[in-house]
Design an enzyme around this catalytic site. Structure first.
Site, PDB file in Angstrom:
ATOM      1  CG  HIS A  88      -0.384  -0.144   2.531  1.00 24.21           C
ATOM      2  ND1 HIS A  88      -1.142  -0.305   3.671  1.00 24.21           N
ATOM      3  CD2 HIS A  88       0.903  -0.167   2.946  1.00 24.21           C
ATOM      4  CE1 HIS A  88      -0.354  -0.408   4.714  1.00 24.21           C
ATOM      5  NE2 HIS A  88       0.894  -0.325   4.291  1.00 24.21           N
ATOM      6  CG  ASN A  89      -0.345   4.466   1.113  1.00 20.38           C
ATOM      7  OD1 ASN A  89      -0.729   3.782   2.057  1.00 20.38           O
ATOM      8  ND2 ASN A  89      -1.107   5.395   0.561  1.00 20.38           N
TER       9      ASN A  89
END
Length: 354
Positions: free
Chosen positions: A242-243
């Site tokens: 994520h991210n």
């Protein structure tokens, strides 16, 4: 039954802007390696180590540089980059079936989903509420496109691709089977030894002309979106947490693992099996060799490696034993340096007194 495409050598030369050596009307029906090619097939010499196969190749013609064509009497197309020319011509002989426009009777399409008339939705595919499918998109059998997700024009999803909700994909994106885009990132908070799940509120945004390999996973962001730039190429079985942000035209080979919130620049090449810890930044133009573990940010372009190369097991065991002794050897070296410094200092003092 699929018709085999036939092109003349002259037509291929014109398409590539190549210099023709040989008969322009020579028919070409496919591509093959120098070792395996037969009559009617075009081959290429891109790696010097395969030059030994050139003289005996049965190919009807070969893609060559002008330098490699010196002394070669066979038919050839002379180009600056034979491998690039091969890549360009490969699409002419691609036998991948092309889906016709329309929605298969077994597909489930939400009433408020937007599906272009020119798109193809395969058998048992599911398109959820608010999703948008662009012009000439192919959604293969048993694919899942989640709520509010969007696929840009000319996209191609192989069977069994999963897009969770709020995934935005650009134009001309290719995604192979088993890929999962927008799955929940690995986010947990520890409270007295018990893990509490953190809701993953972001999405995934993927640029134009991206290719994503089979069984690759790209997690949605915890708060902001996970970002994949234009022209990124991802091999099979890659994990992007994520991210993560991946810059334009960066390529990754199979089994790469990128931890959360890492930022990778443009035009990077990440070889197979590389791992990256989270919350680091890698600048533009970095090449990371296979199985490297990246534990800190990289701020200068260039090639980076870690680990040791393969060697016979007996030699590796000796090397491993030496590695275990390094700490003790370092302490002994420090002690010897201190003794040497003391002896040297004492000798200089005696000289001064004399």
């Amino acid at each position: 039954m699929m018709t085999v495409p036939v092109f003349t050598l002259g037509q291929l030369a014109e398409r590539l802007g190549a210099t023709l050596q040989g008969a322009a009307d020579c028919p070409i029906t496919g591509l093959a390696t120098l070792q395996d090619a037969g009559p009617g097939q075009l081959s290429f010499l891109a790696n010097p180590q395969y030059r030994k196969y050139l003289a005996d190749s049965r190919a009807s013609a070969v893609l060559l540089t002008s330098a490699d064509a010196v002394g070669y009497a066979g038919a050839a197309l002379l180009v600056d980059s034979p491998y690039l020319a091969y890549a360009q011509l490969s699409h002419l002989f691609d036998r991948k079936p092309k889906a016709g426009a329309g929605v298969h009777p077994t597909a489930q399409v939400a009433a408020d989903a937007e599906v272009a008339a020119s798109a193809s939705i395969g058998a048992y595919a599911v398109i959820e509420s608010g999703a948008r499918i662009g012009e000439r998109v192919t959604v293969g059998a048993q694919c899942f496109v989640g709520a509010r997700s969007a696929i840009g024009d000319d996209g191609w999803l192989a069977p069994r691709v999963t897009l969770y909700h709020d995934v935005c994909i650009g134009q001309r994106v290719v995604i192979q089977s088993g890929a999962v885009i927008g799955g929940e990132g690995f986010g947990f908070a520890s409270e007295q030894g018990v893990w509490q799940k953190i809701a993953q509120l972001g999405g995934v945004r993927i640029g134009d002309d991206v290719e994503i390999g089979a069984n690759t996973t790209i997690d949605r962001g915890a708060l902001a979106d996970t970002l994949i730039g234009h022209g990124v190429k991802l091999d099979n079985q890659i994990m992007i947490a994520h991210n993560v942000q991946v810059g334009d035209n960066t390529a990754m080979a199979g089994c790469v693992g990128i931890s959360g919130s890492t930022k990778i620049g443009r035009n990077c090449m990440i070889a197979g099996g590389v791992g990256m810890v989270g919350h680091i930044e890698v600048c533009d133009g970095v090449f990371v060799t296979g199985m490297t573990m990246v534990t800190r940010s990289i701020s200068e372009p260039g090639a980076y490696s870690s680990g040791t190369a393969m060697q016979p097991a007996a030699e590796w065991k000796k090397s491993a034993a030496r590695l275990r002794q390094l700490d003790d050897m370092a302490r002994r070296l420090q002690q010897l340096e201190k003794r040497l410094a003391a002896v040297t200092s004492s000798g200089e003092a005696s000289s001064d007194e004399a």
